[in-house]
Design a protein around this motif. Structure first.
Motif, PDB file in Angstrom:
ATOM      1  N   ARG A  14      27.024  47.749  78.366  1.00  6.21           N
ATOM      2  CA  ARG A  14      27.000  46.403  78.967  1.00  6.21           C
ATOM      3  C   ARG A  14      26.311  45.404  78.036  1.00  6.21           C
ATOM      4  N   ALA A  15      25.230  45.826  77.397  1.00  9.51           N
ATOM      5  CA  ALA A  15      24.538  44.937  76.463  1.00  9.51           C
ATOM      6  C   ALA A  15      25.444  44.569  75.300  1.00  9.51           C
ATOM      7  N   VAL A  16      26.170  45.543  74.766  1.00 10.32           N
ATOM      8  CA  VAL A  16      27.087  45.291  73.650  1.00 10.32           C
ATOM      9  C   VAL A  16      28.213  44.368  74.085  1.00 10.32           C
ATOM     10  N   ALA A  17      28.742  44.571  75.298  1.00  8.33           N
ATOM     11  CA  ALA A  17      29.821  43.712  75.796  1.00  8.33           C
ATOM     12  C   ALA A  17      29.351  42.267  75.912  1.00  8.33           C
ATOM     13  N   ASP A  18      28.188  42.054  76.521  1.00  7.79           N
ATOM     14  CA  ASP A  18      27.667  40.694  76.680  1.00  7.79           C
ATOM     15  C   ASP A  18      27.391  40.044  75.320  1.00  7.79           C
ATOM     16  N   TRP A  19      26.881  40.819  74.397  1.00  6.22           N
ATOM     17  CA  TRP A  19      26.526  40.344  73.056  1.00  6.22           C
ATOM     18  C   TRP A  19      27.757  39.820  72.313  1.00  6.22           C
ATOM     19  N   ARG A 209      33.273  47.286  77.415  1.00 11.43           N
ATOM     20  CA  ARG A 209      32.594  47.114  76.139  1.00 11.43           C
ATOM     21  C   ARG A 209      33.600  46.839  75.022  1.00 11.43           C
ATOM     22  N   SER A 210      34.636  47.651  74.970  1.00  8.50           N
ATOM     23  CA  SER A 210      35.635  47.512  73.917  1.00  8.50           C
ATOM     24  C   SER A 210      36.429  46.220  74.056  1.00  8.50           C
ATOM     25  N   TYR A 211      36.676  45.793  75.286  1.00 11.49           N
ATOM     26  CA  TYR A 211      37.405  44.550  75.560  1.00 11.49           C
ATOM     27  C   TYR A 211      36.691  43.370  74.910  1.00 11.49           C
ATOM     28  N   ALA A 212      35.380  43.291  75.113  1.00 13.85           N
ATOM     29  CA  ALA A 212      34.612  42.183  74.541  1.00 13.85           C
ATOM     30  C   ALA A 212      34.535  42.283  73.026  1.00 13.85           C
ATOM     31  N   MET A 213      34.296  43.486  72.512  1.00 13.30           N
ATOM     32  CA  MET A 213      34.212  43.658  71.070  1.00 13.30           C
ATOM     33  C   MET A 213      35.522  43.302  70.384  1.00 13.30           C
ATOM     34  N   ALA A 253      16.159  43.323  76.719  1.00 14.47           N
ATOM     35  CA  ALA A 253      15.767  43.663  78.085  1.00 14.47           C
ATOM     36  C   ALA A 253      16.794  44.588  78.732  1.00 14.47           C
ATOM     37  N   ALA A 254      18.070  44.320  78.481  1.00 13.10           N
ATOM     38  CA  ALA A 254      19.122  45.171  79.051  1.00 13.10           C
ATOM     39  C   ALA A 254      19.036  46.593  78.523  1.00 13.10           C
ATOM     40  N   LEU A 255      18.636  46.731  77.268  1.00  9.45           N
ATOM     41  CA  LEU A 255      18.506  48.050  76.658  1.00  9.45           C
ATOM     42  C   LEU A 255      17.193  48.734  77.002  1.00  9.45           C
ATOM     43  N   GLY A 256      16.206  47.953  77.426  1.00  9.06           N
ATOM     44  CA  GLY A 256      14.886  48.506  77.688  1.00  9.06           C
ATOM     45  C   GLY A 256      14.082  48.756  76.431  1.00  9.06           C
ATOM     46  N   VAL A 257      14.316  47.926  75.390  1.00  5.88           N
ATOM     47  CA  VAL A 257      13.559  48.043  74.142  1.00  5.88           C
ATOM     48  C   VAL A 257      12.758  46.754  73.935  1.00  5.88           C
ATOM     49  N   PRO A 258      11.714  46.781  73.081  1.00  5.95           N
ATOM     50  CA  PRO A 258      10.888  45.582  72.892  1.00  5.95           C
ATOM     51  C   PRO A 258      11.682  44.417  72.304  1.00  5.95           C
ATOM     52  N   MET A 273      21.946  49.138  69.806  1.00  4.94           N
ATOM     53  CA  MET A 273      23.172  48.343  69.873  1.00  4.94           C
ATOM     54  C   MET A 273      24.297  49.016  69.089  1.00  4.94           C
ATOM     55  N   ALA A 274      23.984  49.599  67.942  1.00  3.55           N
ATOM     56  CA  ALA A 274      25.005  50.278  67.148  1.00  3.55           C
ATOM     57  C   ALA A 274      25.572  51.476  67.897  1.00  3.55           C
ATOM     58  N   ARG A 275      24.700  52.242  68.528  1.00  2.00           N
ATOM     59  CA  ARG A 275      25.182  53.383  69.309  1.00  2.00           C
ATOM     60  C   ARG A 275      26.021  52.901  70.488  1.00  2.00           C
ATOM     61  N   GLY A 276      25.627  51.795  71.083  1.00  2.00           N
ATOM     62  CA  GLY A 276      26.405  51.232  72.182  1.00  2.00           C
ATOM     63  C   GLY A 276      27.786  50.779  71.753  1.00  2.00           C
ATOM     64  N   GLN A 277      27.929  50.452  70.477  1.00  2.00           N
ATOM     65  CA  GLN A 277      29.231  50.062  69.932  1.00  2.00           C
ATOM     66  C   GLN A 277      30.108  51.270  69.616  1.00  2.00           C
TER      67      GLN A 277
END
Length: 356
Positions: A14-19, A209-213, A253-258, A273-277
């Motif tokens: 979801r984070a990758v799609a929004d990005w 995710r793939s649709y947005a990318m 925030a969506a990923l839960g990382v700083p 983010m790379a793994r999410g892609q």
């Protein structure tokens, strides 16, 4: 570096799609503002024409629509494929030769207030690139699209219908406008549905995710051709940097990382983010610097000769994110793989005082 806690796949997708959704919107808006509406319309038409050429017929097959009348198949395709991408669309069949689609607000592609800045010519370009040429893809010269409403003109939806005429259409006749017509009400009972077995929740999340990318993946090499090298840097990379700055906090925030911290903390964001892609990643720290090697990336698949320009523009996203994360850090990217196994290496290190 110590192995970090695993990030939930769904959150990452979801984070990758929004990005990348935001990045595509930003690319088009920047082209409108800095290059003018005609140039932006050319870019958008070519992006959607490319998407149609690559996705439409294969999508019909995957969605099980190949045996339907062409007007109905085309309308159902846009209903189902956009639903997979998380886009609100309605489908209203009238007959075997006439079927409506309605893209209801909020419009996915021009999220939030971005809609206010998009001229109606951009919607026309989108329709020319895809909807008007579905008949061409199907080998049916009688199939055209009639647009009745556009949200970029202030209407309540982007609406229109596929119509199979009694004669072959000339290219300029494949898209026409009838803004005085109103589509029928949407009846969910008449709408097709995705099979729950072939489209379980996990598959839908990955598809969104793939649709947005895919929009940005298609747009970057086309932008390199339409704009040229100088404007790719000035217009597209700057826009990507701005998008990265604006959206880094929400993505983290969506990923839960700083969202703030040292180079290692940003490497965690970049890795997630790379793994999410869908890419594989390795991370290595040396003192205050961190090196992240990303396979592919998938986002640059198919860029061909434009890979360098697309890569440099896309790097702007991550430069912007790093600027929001810690403006005292610098990001450098270089090719790190081979022709058969391409990869990018991202180096995150303290910025040299006085460097740009």
């Amino acid at each position: 570096m110590d192995a970090p806690e695993a990030i939930d796949d769904t959150r990452a997708w979801r984070a990758v799609a929004d990005w990348h959704h935001a990045a595509f919107t930003g690319l088009v808006l920047a082209t409108i503002v800095r290059c003018g509406t005609p140039v932006a319309a050319e870019l958008v038409e070519r992006v959607f024409a490319c998407q149609r050429e690559v996705r439409f017929l294969d999508g019909l097959r995957k969605l099980g629509l190949g045996g339907l009348p062409h007007a109905v198949a085309a309308a159902q395709y846009h209903y189902l494929s956009n639903d997979v991408g998380g886009v609100a669309v309605q489908f209203m069949p009238e007959s075997d030769r006439k079927a409506w689609v309605r893209y209801v607000p909020p419009r996915w592609i021009w999220a939030g207030t971005a809609l206010c800045a998009v001229p109606d010519e951009i919607t026309v370009a989108m329709l020319r690139g895809w909807h008007a040429r579905n008949g061409e893809s199907l080998g049916n010269p009688r199939l055209g699209f009639v647009c009745t409403k556009t949200t970029t003109a202030g209407d309540a939806a982007l609406e229109g219908y596929y119509l199979e005429h009694d004669r072959p259409l000339s290219p300029h006749e494949r898209l026409r406008f009838a803004r005085d017509e109103d589509g029928p009400e949407f009846d969910p009972a008449k709408a097709p549905v995705l099979g729950s077995v072939s489209w379980p929740r996990e598959r839908l999340e990955k598809a969104r995710r793939s649709y947005a990318m895919e929009y940005l993946r298609t747009a970057l090499p086309i932008a390199a051709e339409v704009l040229g090298a100088d404007r790719m840097s000035d217009v597209v990379r700057r826009a990507m940097r701005q998008v990265g700055m604006q959206h880094h906090r929400d993505a983290a925030a969506a990923l839960g990382v700083p969202a703030h911290g040292d180079a290692a903390a940003f490497a965690r964001f970049l890795e997630a983010m790379a793994r999410g892609q869908g890419d594989t990643v390795s991370v290595r720290q040396a003192g205050d610097a961190v090196r992240v090697v990303q396979s592919g990336p998938r986002l640059l698949d198919g860029a061909g000769a434009a890979r360098g320009a697309a890569r440099d523009a896309w790097a702007g996203l991550w430069e912007g994110a790093l600027a929001a994360h810690d403006r005292g850090l610098a990001l450098h990217v270089e090719e790190a793989g081979s022709a058969d196994a391409p990869a990018l290496a991202w180096a995150i290190s303290p910025r040299v005082r006085g460097a740009g």
